[in-house]
Design a protein around this motif. Structure first.
Motif, short mmCIF file in Angstrom:
data_model
loop_
_atom_site.label_atom_id
_atom_site.label_comp_id
_atom_site.label_asym_id
_atom_site.label_seq_id
_atom_site.Cartn_x
_atom_site.Cartn_y
_atom_site.Cartn_z
N ASP A 136 0.83 -1.21 0.00
CA ASP A 136 0.00 0.00 0.00
C ASP A 136 0.87 1.26 0.00
OD1 ASP A 136 -2.24 -1.57 -0.01
OD2 ASP A 136 -2.70 -1.31 2.12
N LEU A 137 1.94 1.24 0.77
CA LEU A 137 2.88 2.36 0.79
C LEU A 137 3.43 2.61 -0.61
CD1 LEU A 137 4.74 4.41 2.29
CD2 LEU A 137 6.33 2.51 2.64
N HIS A 138 3.88 1.54 -1.26
CA HIS A 138 4.46 1.68 -2.59
C HIS A 138 3.42 2.14 -3.60
CE1 HIS A 138 7.77 -1.43 -1.37
NE2 HIS A 138 7.97 -0.24 -0.85
N GLN A 139 2.20 1.62 -3.52
CA GLN A 139 1.16 2.02 -4.46
C GLN A 139 0.76 3.48 -4.27
OE1 GLN A 139 0.14 0.58 -7.02
NE2 GLN A 139 -1.87 1.39 -7.57
N THR A 140 0.69 3.92 -3.03
CA THR A 140 0.32 5.31 -2.75
C THR A 140 1.34 6.26 -3.35
OG1 THR A 140 -0.77 4.63 -0.71
CG2 THR A 140 -0.24 6.96 -0.93
N PHE A 141 2.62 5.97 -3.15
CA PHE A 141 3.65 6.83 -3.75
C PHE A 141 3.70 6.66 -5.26
CE2 PHE A 141 5.16 7.76 0.47
CZ PHE A 141 5.81 8.98 0.33
N ALA A 142 3.47 5.44 -5.74
CA ALA A 142 3.54 5.19 -7.18
C ALA A 142 2.48 5.99 -7.94
CB ALA A 142 3.39 3.70 -7.47
N VAL A 143 1.26 6.03 -7.40
CA VAL A 143 0.18 6.76 -8.06
C VAL A 143 0.30 8.25 -7.80
CG1 VAL A 143 -2.32 7.14 -8.18
CG2 VAL A 143 -1.41 4.81 -7.99
#
Length: 291
Positions: free
Chosen positions: A149-156
């Motif tokens: 979730d951390l990675h997805q939040t920053f990725a988007v």
């Protein structure tokens, strides 16, 4: 005489959605993205082409329609919310506007080039970029935040913005602009949105730094920081009780609707904002920001 917002729903009933960033078609009440007492249509963006990420719903939808009313051709970039995107396209076409839909994953850096290529192929220029798409995954404690979730939040929220901005900038010229959607959480923080707030803080720094970098080219870079706005991200993120209390903690004691932000984005994109760069407009229901 009543003001437009006095007619808006001030709260929402308990509800949730199981998909990020949520679907506008499933919301009750539906967010208000257009209103007869909010007047757009003075040709302030005539002959401009605007790319809007997350333009299928919520704030992005309101901005897309306002831009179309001001004469801009609009490119809506979205993930997979096809029903919402087509509803927005239809609203724009109902006022004889031009709209191109592009679906894909903003976290893929190659998709950014595809967006640029499709836009140039269809409309032959790019003048405005609105980086608006975002996701959030609330957690009560930092130890509960999942790596994915951390990675997805920053990725988007951040990397997607960076990739698309990097791809668009070579096609902008003097008088063009970039507008980033940040958040009140970038300035106040939020105990359950630690990673999301961090991405919005990064976007605030990105806005200020990029504005300085592009000033010599006459390209303006600004941001809008919404408060508790009624968008699909809310029922897709929080439990039903928290959704029903959305907006209750701001001085105006109500949630905002997407149409109430549209004017800020029009100002920053138009010649009326020609001497504004590197700043953040706070549309947050009266919350005082110390920054």
């Amino acid at each position: 005489m009543t003001t437009p917002w006095s007619q808006f729903p001030k709260t929402a009933p308990e509800q949730t959605q199981d998909q990020q960033p949520g679907l506008e078609t499933q919301m009750n009440p539906r967010p208000i993205y257009d209103h007869p007492d909010y007047h757009f249509g003075n040709g302030r963006l005539k002959d401009k082409v605007a790319i809007i990420t997350g333009g299928d719903s919520g704030i992005g939808r309101a901005v897309a329609l306002a831009y179309a009313k001001e004469g801009a051709k609009v490119v809506i970039v979205y993930n997979n919310e096809h029903e919402d995107a087509n509803e927005t396209k239809q609203a724009i076409e109902n006022i004889q506007g031009n709209c191109l839909l592009i679906s894909g994953d903003l976290t893929d850096k190659f998709f950014a080039n595809e967006i640029v290529n499709q836009t140039l192929e269809t409309f032959h220029q790019i003048n405005i970029l609105v980086n608006n798409a975002a996701v959030q995954y609330p957690q009560n404690d930092i130890t509960q935040i999942k790596d994915e979730d951390l990675h997805q939040t920053f990725a988007v929220n951040y990397f997607g913005t960076f990739y698309l901005t990097r791809a668009v900038v070579p096609h902008l010229t003097e008088g063009d602009c970039i507008i980033n959607t940040t958040s009140v959480t970038a300035f106040e923080g939020n105990e359950t949105l630690i990673d999301y707030s961090s991405t919005k803080g990064a976007l605030t720094a990105f806005t200020r730094s990029l504005s300085a970098n592009l000033a010599k080219k006459g390209i303006r870079v600004n941001a809008v920081a919404p408060g508790p706005i009624w968008t699909p991200l809310i029922p897709a993120s929080f439990d039903a009780k928290k959704v029903s209390q959305h907006g209750a903690n701001v001085p105006m004691k109500r949630m905002g609707h997407p149409v109430e932000l549209a004017g800020a984005y029009v100002l920053l994109a138009s010649n009326e904002g020609s001497y504004i760069s590197g700043i953040t407009l706070h549309v947050n229901g009266g919350t005082i920001i110390n920054c």
